[in-house]
Enzyme design. Structure first.
Site, mmCIF file in Angstrom:
data_model
loop_
_atom_site.group_PDB
_atom_site.id
_atom_site.type_symbol
_atom_site.label_atom_id
_atom_site.label_comp_id
_atom_site.label_asym_id
_atom_site.label_seq_id
_atom_site.Cartn_x
_atom_site.Cartn_y
_atom_site.Cartn_z
ATOM 1 N N SER A 1 -16.460 -24.534 3.153
ATOM 2 C CA SER A 1 -15.046 -24.605 2.786
ATOM 3 C C SER A 1 -14.317 -23.293 3.077
ATOM 4 C CB SER A 1 -14.913 -24.835 1.279
ATOM 5 O OG SER A 1 -15.034 -26.181 0.976
ATOM 6 N N GLU B 1 -10.751 -25.345 -4.367
ATOM 7 C CA GLU B 1 -10.737 -25.692 -2.948
ATOM 8 C C GLU B 1 -9.350 -25.501 -2.343
ATOM 9 O OE1 GLU B 1 -13.423 -26.888 -0.825
ATOM 10 O OE2 GLU B 1 -11.825 -26.100 0.426
ATOM 11 N N ASP C 1 -8.208 -22.658 0.463
ATOM 12 C CA ASP C 1 -7.698 -23.076 1.777
ATOM 13 C C ASP C 1 -6.332 -22.467 2.072
ATOM 14 O OD1 ASP C 1 -9.991 -24.584 1.966
ATOM 15 O OD2 ASP C 1 -9.025 -26.501 1.572
ATOM 16 N N ASP D 1 -22.645 -15.141 19.417
ATOM 17 C CA ASP D 1 -23.823 -15.913 19.020
ATOM 18 C C ASP D 1 -24.388 -15.359 17.707
ATOM 19 O OD1 ASP D 1 -25.843 -17.746 19.149
ATOM 20 O OD2 ASP D 1 -27.031 -16.645 20.633
#
Ligand SMILES: *[C@@H]1O[C@H](CO)[C@@H](O)[C@H](O)[C@H]1NC(C)=O
Ligand SMILES: *[C@@H]1O[C@H](CO)[C@@H](O)[C@H](O)[C@H]1NC(C)=O
Ligand SMILES: *[C@@H]1O[C@H](CO)[C@@H](O)[C@H](O)[C@H]1NC(C)=O
Ligand SMILES: *[C@@H]1O[C@H](CO)[C@@H](O)[C@H](O)[C@H]1NC(C)=O
Length: 576
Positions: A494, A281, A285, A536
């Protein structure tokens, strides 16, 4: 004489043990099995969050400074203005301090911004709170925590105390990616091609790299020039590895080679640089936000706290509630020290956070928003909820979709996931409706338009008057990351969250060039003018709970939100 006085003072407490009435009671939560009473010496760092008489004034100021149609738009509050509006009432402080003094616990208590922090062992917490701290073990992960199914207070204190945790909270900050370790790279073709940032058309298929995201979302060629900063939160001992970062930059972001993030250790957090201890993680990031926002500063906040463990009597670590420690740190920073954008890829089921505590934490996010910080949170990786037999309400057992917190807090911006080019919804993209937080006006027309297309399907499974999420989305599948020296692939919201956060940071940079204020809390702007700057995504679904989940559709939907960022259009909307 002094001794006599002391004895006299102690008498009322001794003679008339106070009756306690319940402040919060929960049923045994899903997935957690009680094992035994918690060891008496197990330490608890209790956060007592006090009544804040002026918090609704803070909410209205936050709405005003974040609404582009309001004359106060962009005039974010200072630390001292926020501190005043969020301060606990003096009366409440006195009442609770008196209670702790009578209990002989003053020396264990410390003032915090939101109230009082109290370090004490289970043996003292049980009688103080009429609690029964018990060891619970998670059925799947085998993690253990010490919690109680209820806690109580003297009747006169109920009006003064919003929540005390950890008592009945069963949430823990879960990283929103899968698999837990990266999976091996299957196809290297486009990965190698996009390794060179001069390649003309880097594509996000089959694998996602910073270059393809910059191409897809239109940030390619934009050079940040100011000093805006991005914050990245790390919990549960997730380490962001510097060596992996350089390998990643060498392969996918040569411009950024040699640069790094700043590490801030919160409340005794660490960032262990042993290569084998690198966290998927944390690496994901810092690698993506660093590459997408270079040369702007990224700050990695590592907040202490191991994954929940089975406490044993010799264990001196406590099962602190980590958001509390991070928020305490951030809200104490001076205005010029706060980063303008923060990306958080952690969350858990909303119903595993007691409502009073969820509200109190959400109000702390509101305080950061009022000071001009954009908070981006992953929307979750389980679609509308997990397996069918896990989709029910803890409180009344009815069948329901399972919303996520903090994604369900209206004062944050929640980010879902897409995949492919052209983009469709990623099937794991978390989305739905809060059972705690009502929908706010800025969402009304977008959400009502969507609800009308449901023709009543899933009625009763979701709360149609709740805060709806996600707000936006970004690519979330097949991200190439380096972990412990090896490249591999990960999926999850994430991935989407630091990507979207990076683009907001670049917008803040463009605003700063023209001496315009930061975007701050994004939602009223996003659902208003901002939606002209997203693309969209109207294909795909987020199955879960034994259903096909919600469908993406035209405009906002509870799978991809308003859509994915278009940097050029967003700049046009902002006039920068
Ligand atoms: C709340 O607001 C009122 C009126 O604006 C003010 O008199 C009072 O001091 C405020 N309370 C706190 C705790 O700041
Ligand atoms: C860092 O992690 C390694 C591998 O898990 C471990 O052996 C080492 O003790 C850790 N270092 C510190 C200072 O915690
Ligand atoms: C639905 O949401 C509303 C608004 O937040 C709340 O008052 C209500 O209790 C929720 N209903 C359920 C069944 O959770
Ligand atoms: C709702 O009804 C409309 C019109 O009959 C139809 O086009 C649409 O597919 C329906 N939506 C759902 C989710 O069933």
């Amino acid at each position: 004489m002094a001794l006599l006085l002391l004895l006299l003072l102690a008498i009322p407490a001794l003679c008339a043990p106070q009756t306690l009435t319940p402040q919060h009671t929960t049923t045994p939560p899903q997935h957690w099995t009680p094992l035994s009473r918690a060891p008496p010496s197990h330490p608890l760092q209790l956060q007592i969050i006090l009544h804040q008489p002026n918090i609704s004034l803070l909410h209205s100021r936050l709405l005003a400074v974040s609404d582009p149609l309001h004359e106060e738009y962009g005039q974010h509050l200072t630390k001292s203005e926020v501190d005043d509006l969020a301060a606990p009432g003096e009366e409440s402080v006195r009442a609770v301090e008196g209670w702790l003094r009578d209990a002989g616990l003053s020396h264990r208590a410390q003032r915090t911004r939101g109230g009082i922090s109290l370090l004490l062992p289970v043996s003292e917490a049980d009688p103080l709170l009429g609690a029964e701290y018990t060891l619970f073990q998670h059925l799947h992960t085998r993690e253990g925590i010490a919690r109680t199914l209820s806690y109580s207070l003297p009747p006169a204190l109920h009006a003064h105390i919003r929540a005390i945790q950890p008592t009945t909270i069963f949430a823990r900050p879960l990283a929103m990616h899968s698999p837990p370790r990266v999976r091996p790279l299957q196809v290297l073709a486009n990965t190698l091609q996009t390794g060179d940032s001069d390649v003309t058309q880097p594509t996000c298929e089959p694998n996602v790299t910073p270059a393809c995201l910059a191409q897809m979302y239109g940030t390619r060629g934009y050079t940040p020039a100011g000093d805006e900063r991005l914050g990245i939160t790390g919990y549960l001992g997730q380490n962001a590895n510097l060596e992996d970062l350089q390998r990643f930059y060498q392969a996918f972001a040569t411009d950024a080679q040699g640069s790094s993030f700043t590490t801030v250790l919160v409340n005794g957090g660490e960032n262990n640089q042993t290569l084998s201890a690198a966290g998927t993680e944390a690496n994901l990031d810092v690698q993506y936000s660093g590459a997408l926002t270079f040369p702007l500063e990224n700050i990695f906040y590592s907040t202490a706290g191991s994954p929940p463990f089975l406490p044993d009597p010799s264990e001196q670590e406590n099962t602190n509630e980590p958001y509390a420690a991070w928020l305490e740190y951030m809200l104490g920073l001076e205005d010029q020290e706060l980063p303008g954008v923060v990306s958080t890829s952690y969350g858990d089921d909303e119903q595993s956070v007691p409502e009073g505590y969820a509200r109190a934490v959400c109000d702390q996010f509101a305080q950061l928003g009022a000071r001009g910080v954009s908070l981006l949170f992953a929307s979750g990786d389980a679609g509308v909820g997990p397996a069918e037999n896990e989709c029910y309400s803890n409180s009344d057992g009815r069948k329901m979709f399972v919303p996520d917190f903090p994604a369900s807090c209206p004062w944050v911006t929640s980010v879902g996931a897409t995949t492919g080019d052209p983009e469709i919804a990623a099937s794991f993209s978390g989305g739905g409706f809060s059972n705690y937080f009502p929908r706010q006006e800025w969402q009304d027309s977008a959400v009502e338009a969507y609800l009308s297309t449901l023709n009543g399907s899933y009625a009763g499974m979701y709360n149609s008057s709740g805060r709806a999420y996600p707000d936006v989305s970004a690519q979330g599948q097949n991200y190439v990351v380096y972990v412990s020296g090896q490249p591999g692939l990960v999926d999850g919201t994430s991935c989407s969250t630091p990507t979207f956060a990076s683009i907001i940071l670049l917008l803040n940079d463009a605003l700063q060039q023209q001496s315009k204020p930061r975007l701050g809390w994004l939602n009223p702007w996003l659902y208003g003018r901002g939606k002209a700057g997203v693309g969209d995504v109207s294909v795909g679904r987020n199955p879960g709970c034994g259903t096909a989940g919600f469908g993406a559709g035209r405009g906002w939907d509870p799978v991809t939100g308003l859509g994915t960022p278009r940097f050029g259009l967003l700049r046009e909307v902002l006039g920068v």
